[in-house]
Design a protein around this motif. Structure first.
Motif, PDB file in Angstrom:
ATOM      1  N   ASN A 199     134.915  78.302  22.676  1.00 44.42           N
ATOM      2  CA  ASN A 199     134.724  77.454  23.847  1.00 44.42           C
ATOM      3  C   ASN A 199     133.567  77.991  24.696  1.00 44.42           C
ATOM      4  O   ASN A 199     133.592  79.151  25.120  1.00 44.42           O
ATOM      5  N   ILE A 200     132.573  77.155  24.954  1.00 43.87           N
ATOM      6  CA  ILE A 200     131.361  77.615  25.657  1.00 43.87           C
ATOM      7  C   ILE A 200     131.365  77.224  27.140  1.00 43.87           C
ATOM      8  O   ILE A 200     130.312  77.160  27.773  1.00 43.87           O
ATOM      9  N   ILE A 201     132.554  77.006  27.715  1.00 44.09           N
ATOM     10  CA  ILE A 201     132.626  76.555  29.101  1.00 44.09           C
ATOM     11  C   ILE A 201     131.959  77.534  30.067  1.00 44.09           C
ATOM     12  O   ILE A 201     131.313  77.138  31.035  1.00 44.09           O
ATOM     13  N   TRP A 202     132.060  78.850  29.816  1.00 44.12           N
ATOM     14  CA  TRP A 202     131.470  79.830  30.720  1.00 44.12           C
ATOM     15  C   TRP A 202     129.951  79.719  30.750  1.00 44.12           C
ATOM     16  O   TRP A 202     129.319  80.015  31.756  1.00 44.12           O
ATOM     17  N   ASP A 203     129.376  79.296  29.638  1.00 43.94           N
ATOM     18  CA  ASP A 203     127.927  79.143  29.582  1.00 43.94           C
ATOM     19  C   ASP A 203     127.472  77.767  30.063  1.00 43.94           C
ATOM     20  O   ASP A 203     126.487  77.644  30.798  1.00 43.94           O
ATOM     21  N   VAL A 204     128.194  76.728  29.652  1.00 44.01           N
ATOM     22  CA  VAL A 204     127.763  75.362  29.923  1.00 44.01           C
ATOM     23  C   VAL A 204     128.236  74.868  31.287  1.00 44.01           C
ATOM     24  O   VAL A 204     127.484  74.207  32.015  1.00 44.01           O
ATOM     25  N   GLY A 205     129.481  75.186  31.655  1.00 46.53           N
ATOM     26  CA  GLY A 205     130.069  74.662  32.887  1.00 46.53           C
ATOM     27  C   GLY A 205     129.194  74.832  34.116  1.00 46.53           C
ATOM     28  O   GLY A 205     128.926  73.853  34.840  1.00 46.53           O
ATOM     29  N   PRO A 206     128.701  76.047  34.411  1.00 44.57           N
ATOM     30  CA  PRO A 206     127.866  76.230  35.600  1.00 44.57           C
ATOM     31  C   PRO A 206     126.510  75.547  35.522  1.00 44.57           C
ATOM     32  O   PRO A 206     125.854  75.366  36.555  1.00 44.57           O
ATOM     33  N   LYS A 207     126.064  75.190  34.313  1.00 43.42           N
ATOM     34  CA  LYS A 207     124.747  74.564  34.160  1.00 43.42           C
ATOM     35  C   LYS A 207     124.792  73.050  34.359  1.00 43.42           C
ATOM     36  O   LYS A 207     123.779  72.437  34.721  1.00 43.42           O
ATOM     37  N   LEU A 208     125.929  72.441  34.133  1.00 41.32           N
ATOM     38  CA  LEU A 208     126.026  70.987  34.255  1.00 41.32           C
ATOM     39  C   LEU A 208     125.693  70.486  35.660  1.00 41.32           C
ATOM     40  O   LEU A 208     125.030  69.445  35.804  1.00 41.32           O
ATOM     41  N   PRO A 209     126.108  71.202  36.737  1.00 41.80           N
ATOM     42  CA  PRO A 209     125.722  70.732  38.080  1.00 41.80           C
ATOM     43  C   PRO A 209     124.221  70.680  38.303  1.00 41.80           C
ATOM     44  O   PRO A 209     123.746  69.909  39.150  1.00 41.80           O
ATOM     45  N   ILE A 210     123.467  71.474  37.560  1.00 43.36           N
ATOM     46  CA  ILE A 210     122.002  71.427  37.694  1.00 43.36           C
ATOM     47  C   ILE A 210     121.483  70.049  37.313  1.00 43.36           C
ATOM     48  O   ILE A 210     120.598  69.485  37.978  1.00 43.36           O
ATOM     49  N   PHE A 211     122.043  69.478  36.243  1.00 46.84           N
ATOM     50  CA  PHE A 211     121.638  68.141  35.814  1.00 46.84           C
ATOM     51  C   PHE A 211     122.041  67.096  36.851  1.00 46.84           C
ATOM     52  O   PHE A 211     121.344  66.095  37.049  1.00 46.84           O
ATOM     53  N   VAL A 212     123.185  67.327  37.512  1.00 54.24           N
ATOM     54  CA  VAL A 212     123.616  66.411  38.571  1.00 54.24           C
ATOM     55  C   VAL A 212     122.615  66.438  39.726  1.00 54.24           C
ATOM     56  O   VAL A 212     122.219  65.391  40.242  1.00 54.24           O
ATOM     57  N   VAL A 213     122.205  67.636  40.123  1.00 54.38           N
ATOM     58  CA  VAL A 213     121.238  67.766  41.215  1.00 54.38           C
ATOM     59  C   VAL A 213     119.923  67.076  40.854  1.00 54.38           C
ATOM     60  O   VAL A 213     119.330  66.363  41.677  1.00 54.38           O
ATOM     61  N   ILE A 214     119.463  67.275  39.626  1.00 55.36           N
ATOM     62  CA  ILE A 214     118.225  66.627  39.178  1.00 55.36           C
ATOM     63  C   ILE A 214     118.365  65.103  39.241  1.00 55.36           C
ATOM     64  O   ILE A 214     117.475  64.388  39.707  1.00 55.36           O
ATOM     65  N   PHE A 215     119.518  64.600  38.783  1.00 54.08           N
ATOM     66  CA  PHE A 215     119.767  63.164  38.798  1.00 54.08           C
ATOM     67  C   PHE A 215     119.773  62.626  40.227  1.00 54.08           C
ATOM     68  O   PHE A 215     119.201  61.555  40.512  1.00 54.08           O
ATOM     69  N   LEU A 216     120.392  63.365  41.159  1.00 52.99           N
ATOM     70  CA  LEU A 216     120.435  62.937  42.558  1.00 52.99           C
ATOM     71  C   LEU A 216     119.035  62.921  43.177  1.00 52.99           C
ATOM     72  O   LEU A 216     118.701  62.013  43.951  1.00 52.99           O
ATOM     73  N   ILE A 217     118.226  63.903  42.829  1.00 50.55           N
ATOM     74  CA  ILE A 217     116.853  63.946  43.333  1.00 50.55           C
ATOM     75  C   ILE A 217     116.046  62.757  42.803  1.00 50.55           C
ATOM     76  O   ILE A 217     115.279  62.126  43.531  1.00 50.55           O
TER      77      ILE A 217
END
Length: 475
Positions: free
Chosen positions: A353-371
């Motif tokens: 399970n790669i949640i520790w690596d991927v989980g914190p990175k997903l919000p970055i894509f959200v921020v980019i999308f909001l911008i």
């Protein structure tokens, strides 16, 4: 004879109210979370009645608002049966009224130390909230904590009494949403009774009033803030928006989307018109003139949020609160969509399970999308801005590792002020997530999760590409 004539005239509303009340009573007092077939049957019946009534209704606005309140009152003394979070609410509130900072300790630390007198009914509350909740620091912001403490003051030794105080709070919040939602819809030139897609929705009644989730309080502040902004009262709007952030942090995601609304004159704050047909130089100069107002708006929001947190700030607060928030990105998994696909790919590639690596990175894509939404999508009018908010919040949940049912309340309310209705579909399919709770333990059915999101995403794309004058779940 007159009574019969009155019944004949309002028979559809009377039958709707009667059957709905019966279903809500069964839901509130006879349903167990592990009994998914009964849950789905009851909810399916309630949702069918809800959609049918809003398609056929003939009652006045006040009468339907009365029905929405009536259905909520059914739950008043009931102990929530689909969520145990309220036990932690009671615990935090009882700590706070004793002058103890709920952000600095966990319930487990008191239980392990044998300090069962720290709050009334400590053992019962800890058993109710469960070890998973009890071993972590609280992540409920200050406005929530204020409501928890009110319940502790009113009912310091009764769980049912505290539940009733919480429930009254959520009902009052929904009444506020009906009031300001109606006014905002009228200001936007939309039909005021569209607010009942939220207020009469069985999903909202069950999750907010029944299961005591304070998204309703947060959303009350959001819709009030938007109404104030539509009136040009941007200072009050900023203060009220800050209160929504201090109830639930999710409105922080909305802040970038106010950019165009303030830099142009879409809010009607100034009397002159800001038109795209005007020369670029004129529009640029007008944007620069409006820039201080935007900055002040953001500063007021940030300062107000800071002031609400100020009584709790200590050296340990930031560490504990941050650790609690991080759990949602690094540890918890429930009812996700895009993330589950990524997780499957991770298992195929690396075997774990790669949640520790991927989980914190997903919000970055959200921020980019909001911008991208803030700068490249037209958000000049209130309707356009709310539509961008709907897209931004929905995108955030689609990329989240955890999507509890009550989270959908936010896109559901926002969609009322737009032409999109895919959150209505989501408010039905989200209940499939409760299939994970069984007598044998917790086990998600990923086929049902896939069905939930396939229907929602499919309906969204149908709405996105359909002609604007097409009718889709409209009343």
């Amino acid at each position: 004879m007159q009574l019969f004539s009155h019944f004949k005239q309002h028979r559809f509303t009377i039958l709707f109210a009667t059957f709905s009340c019966v279903f809500y009573v069964i839901f509130a007092y006879n349903l167990k979370r592990a009994d998914f077939p009964q849950l789905l049957a009851l909810y399916g019946g309630l949702f069918f009645l809800f959609v049918l009534y809003l398609k056929k209704w003939r009652a006045g606005f006040s009468a339907v608002a009365g029905l929405a309140i009536l259905f909520r009152l059914v739950f008043i003394p009931a102990i929530p049966n689909l969520s145990q979070d309220f036990y932690r609410f009671i615990w935090d509130g009882r700590l706070l009224v004793q002058g103890l900072n709920p952000y600095l300790t966990t319930p487990l630390s008191y239980i392990d130390a044998g300090n069962f007198s720290i709050v009334a009914q400590a053992q019962e509350l800890y058993a109710g909230m469960g070890m998973l909740n009890g071993k972590h620091f609280t992540n409920y912001p200050p406005v929530n904590q204020l409501l928890f403490s009110i319940a502790a003051l009113v009912s310091s030794k009764s769980i049912v009494g505290s539940v009733m105080v919480f429930r009254i709070s959520t009902i009052l919040a929904d009444v506020g949403i009906i009031y300001f939602g109606k006014k905002l819809l009228e200001r936007l030139g939309m039909k005021p009774y569209h607010i009942f897609w939220y207020a009469l929705n069985p999903f909202i009644i069950i999750e907010m009033t029944g299961n005591l989730h304070f998204e309703s309080v947060m959303l009350f502040f959001v819709v009030w803030s938007l109404y104030l902004l539509a009136q040009g009262k941007w200072v009050l709007s900023a203060i009220v928006l800050a209160l929504s952030v201090s109830t639930k942090l999710i409105p922080l995601l909305l802040l970038p989307l106010f950019l165009q609304y303030f830099l142009t004159e879409g809010g009607g704050i100034r009397k002159s018109h800001f038109r795209s047909s005007y020369p670029w130089g004129y529009r640029f100069r007008e944007s620069v003139k409006n820039l201080p107002r935007l900055i002040y708006f953001y500063l007021i929001v940030i300062l107000t949020v800071f002031l609400t947190f100020l009584p709790f700030l200590t050296g340990q607060f930031a560490e504990n609160f941050g650790a609690s928030i991080a759990l949602w990105f690094k540890n918890f998994e429930f009812n996700a969509s895009v993330y589950y696909i990524i997780r499957w790919i991770g298992y195929e590639l690396v075997g774990w399970n790669i949640i520790w690596d991927v989980g914190p990175k997903l919000p970055i894509f959200v921020v980019i999308f909001l911008i991208l939404l803030a700068f490249f999508r037209k958000n000049v009018t209130m309707s356009q801005m709310i539509t961008s908010m709907l897209f931004g919040i929905s995108f955030y949940f689609l990329l989240s590792t955890t999507v509890h049912p009550w989270y959908v309340a936010t896109p559901l309310l926002l969609c009322v002020f737009t032409r999109y209705r895919f959150p209505l579909v989501w408010s039905f399919t989200i209940m499939l997530s409760y299939s994970a709770y069984t007598d044998g333990g917790f086990q998600e059915n990923l086929w049902l999760v896939a069905t939930e999101y396939a229907l929602v995403i499919g309906y969204f794309f149908w709405e996105l590409f359909r002609k604007p004058n097409d009718v889709a779940l409209s009343i």
